[in-house]
Write a protein that holds these residues in place. Structure first.
Motif, PDB file in Angstrom:
ATOM      1  N   ARG A 106      83.671  25.585  13.127  1.00 20.27           N
ATOM      2  CA  ARG A 106      84.212  26.002  14.420  1.00 20.27           C
ATOM      3  C   ARG A 106      84.480  24.743  15.233  1.00 20.27           C
ATOM      4  NH1 ARG A 106      78.988  28.529  17.748  1.00 20.27           N
ATOM      5  NH2 ARG A 106      77.589  26.818  17.341  1.00 20.27           N
ATOM      6  N   ASN A 141      83.967  28.842  24.040  1.00 22.10           N
ATOM      7  CA  ASN A 141      82.513  28.704  23.893  1.00 22.10           C
ATOM      8  C   ASN A 141      82.151  27.234  23.898  1.00 22.10           C
ATOM      9  OD1 ASN A 141      79.937  30.193  23.242  1.00 22.10           O
ATOM     10  ND2 ASN A 141      79.934  28.620  21.647  1.00 22.10           N
ATOM     11  N   GLU A 142      81.351  26.842  24.881  1.00 21.33           N
ATOM     12  CA  GLU A 142      80.809  25.476  24.940  1.00 21.33           C
ATOM     13  C   GLU A 142      81.887  24.417  24.672  1.00 21.33           C
ATOM     14  OE1 GLU A 142      77.397  25.457  22.338  1.00 21.33           O
ATOM     15  OE2 GLU A 142      76.125  26.219  23.949  1.00 21.33           O
ATOM     16  N   ASP A 163      74.170  27.370  28.863  1.00 21.58           N
ATOM     17  CA  ASP A 163      73.379  27.637  27.653  1.00 21.58           C
ATOM     18  C   ASP A 163      72.261  26.615  27.616  1.00 21.58           C
ATOM     19  OD1 ASP A 163      75.405  29.393  27.154  1.00 21.58           O
ATOM     20  OD2 ASP A 163      76.257  28.271  25.463  1.00 21.58           O
ATOM     21  N   TRP A 171      69.201  24.441  14.376  1.00 22.57           N
ATOM     22  CA  TRP A 171      70.033  23.239  14.301  1.00 22.57           C
ATOM     23  C   TRP A 171      69.306  21.982  14.775  1.00 22.57           C
ATOM     24  CZ3 TRP A 171      70.408  21.749  19.325  1.00 22.57           C
ATOM     25  CH2 TRP A 171      70.383  22.748  20.304  1.00 22.57           C
TER      26      TRP A 171
HETATM   27  C1  GAL Z   1      75.096  27.579  21.107  1.00 27.16           C
HETATM   28  C2  GAL Z   1      76.381  28.315  20.758  1.00 27.16           C
HETATM   29  C3  GAL Z   1      76.095  29.628  20.063  1.00 27.16           C
HETATM   30  C4  GAL Z   1      75.080  29.443  18.978  1.00 27.16           C
HETATM   31  C5  GAL Z   1      73.844  28.826  19.581  1.00 27.16           C
HETATM   32  C6  GAL Z   1      72.719  28.621  18.598  1.00 27.16           C
HETATM   33  O1  GAL Z   1      75.293  26.231  21.357  1.00 27.16           O
HETATM   34  O2  GAL Z   1      77.127  28.560  21.907  1.00 27.16           O
HETATM   35  O3  GAL Z   1      77.301  30.143  19.538  1.00 27.16           O
HETATM   36  O4  GAL Z   1      75.597  28.596  18.006  1.00 27.16           O
HETATM   37  O5  GAL Z   1      74.167  27.556  20.079  1.00 27.16           O
HETATM   38  O6  GAL Z   1      71.628  27.949  19.188  1.00 27.16           O
END
Ligand code: GAL
Length: 674
Positions: free
Chosen positions: A121, A159-160, A282, A324
């Motif tokens: 993405r 998104n972000e 977020d 992550w």
């Molecule tokens: C954010 C993102 C989400 C998801 C999430 C997982 O940064 O906007 O789509 O990937 O992290 O922690």
């Protein structure tokens, strides 16, 4: 709602009752049978708002210009029937396969010339004309179809922005960069001057010869890199605005995009916040941080500050572990609620998660969710249901404002500039400095607003500049006026070094603040790696310091501490100047939050601030409406605490003259003002 001109004013918060509660909902990953169960369980958990469609471009516009809205119609209807509102996403962070097949030139190109491929993405160039056209088409089509759908209460664009890459070196980006530079500088003479191209023979005679700072044999021109950073942020904002305006052609509902305030990276959130109707953020805890709740508080205060103090939305956080970071540490029982309510304490009027139901497939299957793989017979689910009830109990907090005591400067452009290469040492970390100063203020019970050096700071008795490497002349004048007017300013090392083009100020280091602080810097004296050198305060006490020293030149300031050792031995380390009706403190070395108490004792006295030291681990933040004040007491420690505040705890319903705050728990005490 109409404004002064009689036009309908755009709402600045989605129309949901009380504080919003919910998360990202990705029904496209699940069979239809699951959708009904989702709605039933959302009701059980008290969910009021879900973000839908953020990554479903390829399932909505299945071929260029060919739309299939059927499944989305069905999902939105089901949610509406279940009483759940929708924050409808535009899926532009992940263009479909057909888009890249038709427009391969739209793929991001790295500094080394590699084109990034499909199958992830965020791999598209924000400067690609084909992408710009496609995002307006899909955003407008969604708005046209769903502007009046009764479930939809707001728009979630993209998104972000900037994640995972914000910079692109494709030919389209190069063209756009040159156009942006022409606009910014008007002439090549002005550009050559701003970039200092006389150095290393980089003079330009043709606009066409300028490129993005792609891979170079050694470091690239720092002013060019700084401009490229500004340009990259500008391109992302232009994409947002294009989508937002497409939506606004059909809808008056509030439009947002989710920020990432805890990443000091790509986006200048002061600029972005001007473009959205409601700020959303977020936040993911940094597992390696021994006190992640402090990072959370900083991010939340920053989000509120860029929102101008208005209530904001916590758009995503996690119920437990994330997949992550090197180790996805699971949250301990009660930690999720503490995190969520801490965001509310710092000004959030929404508590949302990534994501509703854990994904079985794809890159994020080991990420926690509101509804975990283990199902409803699980600790996480039970805590989610309890949190839904807690958030509902706080409905009346909505719209109240956080009361801040002091301002800390947070300037993205300065951070970007400081992060360029070849500084006197390569690990001058603005994030670390902001955190140290913030921790001191927090330990002293003070609530922080963040601000830019050019803001009107007159309402704050104390302004702290922990990392203001780049300082524009006009912003230095603003800070000097603030001090002259009676303010107290505390400035940390390696500040006011360069102008907006990363050029050293003509009067030398710190010279723009010489009047405000009564001192400037003759030479930087970094300490050899791994060494430290104490400072001695004027009362004879000693504090440890490390990493960095400066050779200060007094210009009226008094010396409050001197260096005991190192290249600066015997020279001033901490000074206090007087200017007009105010005072300017300068701290020329790296002090821990503890050692900074020596500075702040004096600065609080100058500013007329009475610190309110708290028991370790007990966080107290206050929100206030016209009718009531709400004291959030969050106990991050593993022992019980006590607070002496009379009122009613909205979470337990208890009314008392003081409250126990058991280990790991939260109280929200309402106190009537009328
Ligand atoms: C954010 C993102 C989400 C998801 C999430 C997982 O940064 O906007 O789509 O990937 O992290 O922690």
């Amino acid at each position: 709602m109409t404004d002064a001109t009689g036009r309908r004013a755009r709402a600045t918060f989605p129309d949901v009752p009380g504080l919003a509660f919910g998360g990202d909902y990705n029904p496209e990953q699940w069979p239809r049978e699951t959708w009904r169960e989702d709605v039933r369980l959302m009701q059980e958990a008290g969910v009021t708002l879900v973000s839908v469609g953020i990554f479903s471009w390829g399932l909505i516009e299945i071929r260029e210009g060919e739309f299939d809205f059927g499944w989305l119609d069905e999902v939105l209807d089901l949610l509406h029937d279940g009483g759940i509102s929708v924050d409808l996403g535009t899926p532009t962070a992940s263009p479909p396969a057909w888009f890249f097949a038709a427009h391969p030139e739209s793929r991001v190109q790295t500094a080394e010339g590699t084109r990034l491929g499909f199958g992830s993405r965020g791999m598209v160039s924000p400067s690609s004309p084909a992408y710009r056209e496609a995002i307006v088409r899909i955003a407008t089509a969604l708005a046209e179809r769903y502007a009046h759908h009764p479930a939809v209460v707001m728009w979630h664009v993209h998104n972000e922005y900037g994640a995972p890459v914000s910079e692109d070196h494709s030919p389209a980006s190069n063209d756009a960069f040159r156009a942006w530079l022409r606009e910014r500088y008007g002439s090549l003479d002005a550009l050559n001057d701003a970039w200092g191209t006389a150095f290393w023979g980089q003079h330009y005679e043709e606009w066409e010869h300028i490129s993005t700072p792609a891979a170079t044999p050694t470091i690239a021109n720092p002013a060019q890199k700084l401009d490229f950073h500004r340009f990259s942020d500008h391109q992302l904002r232009a994409c947002f605005v294009a989508e937002r305006d497409g939506i606004r052609r059909h809808s008056d509902l509030p439009v947002t995009t989710n920020f990432m305030a805890n990443q000091h990276g790509g986006c200048d959130l002061w600029e972005w916040a001007q473009l959205v109707d409601v700020v959303s953020d977020d936040h993911y805890l940094v597992a390696a941080d021994p006190h992640p709740e402090i990072g959370l508080a900083i991010a939340a205060d920053l989000t509120r500050s860029v929102a101008g103090g208005a209530p904001w939305m916590l758009m995503e956080h996690s119920t437990s572990g994330i997949n992550w970071q090197p180790t996805g540490v699971a949250k301990r029982p009660g930690e999720m609620a503490r995190n969520s309510l801490a965001h509310v304490a710092h000004g959030a009027d929404a508590v949302m998660f990534f994501q509703w139901r854990a994904s079985r497939r794809g890159a994020e299957k080991f990420h926690s969710a509101m509804l975990p793989h283990a199902g409803t017979d699980s600790r996480v689910w039970r805590e989610v249901v309890q949190l839904g009830a807690d958030v509902a109990a706080l409905a009346e907090v909505r719209g109240s404002r956080v009361e801040a005591d002091v301002a800390v400067l947070w300037d993205y452009e300065s951070f970007w500039a400081q992060d360029l290469e070849w500084r006197p040492v390569d690990d001058l970390d603005h994030g670390e400095r902001v955190r140290a100063f913030y921790e001191r203020l927090r330990a002293d019970g003070l609530t922080v607003d963040f601000a830019l050096p050019g803001h009107d700071l007159s309402r704050y008795p104390l302004v702290v500049a922990p990392a203001q490497y780049m300082l524009r002349a006009r912003d230095a004048e603003n800070l000097t006026r603030y001090v002259a007017g009676g303010g107290t300013l505390v400035v940390s090392s390696f500040s006011a070094v360069v102008d907006e083009n990363d050029g050293v100020h003509p009067g030398g280091f710190l010279s723009p603040l010489r009047d405000a602080l009564g001192v400037d810097v003759e030479e930087y004296l970094p300490l050899a790696r791994g060494t430290s050198a104490d400072i001695v305060w004027s009362d004879g006490s000693v504090s440890p310091a490390d990493h960095w020293q400066e050779h200060l030149r007094l210009a009226g300031a008094e010396v409050r501490a001197t260096y005991a050792a190192g290249g600066g031995a015997g020279l001033p380390a901490v000074t206090r100047g007087s200017h007009g009706a105010g005072h300017g403190w300068y701290v020329s070395t790296r002090l821990s939050a503890d050692a900074l108490s020596g500075v702040f004792r004096g600065a609080y006295a100058d500013a007329g601030i009475t610190p309110r030291p708290r028991d370790e681990g007990l966080e107290i933040v206050r929100r206030r409406s016209d009718a009531a004040s709400y004291t959030f007491a969050i106990n991050h420690a593993d022992h019980d605490r006590e607070i002496a505040i009379a009122g009613t705890d909205l979470l337990s319903g208890e009314t008392a003259g003081s409250f126990a705050v058991p280990a790991g728990s939260v109280r929200v005490i309402r106190h009537d003002l009328t």
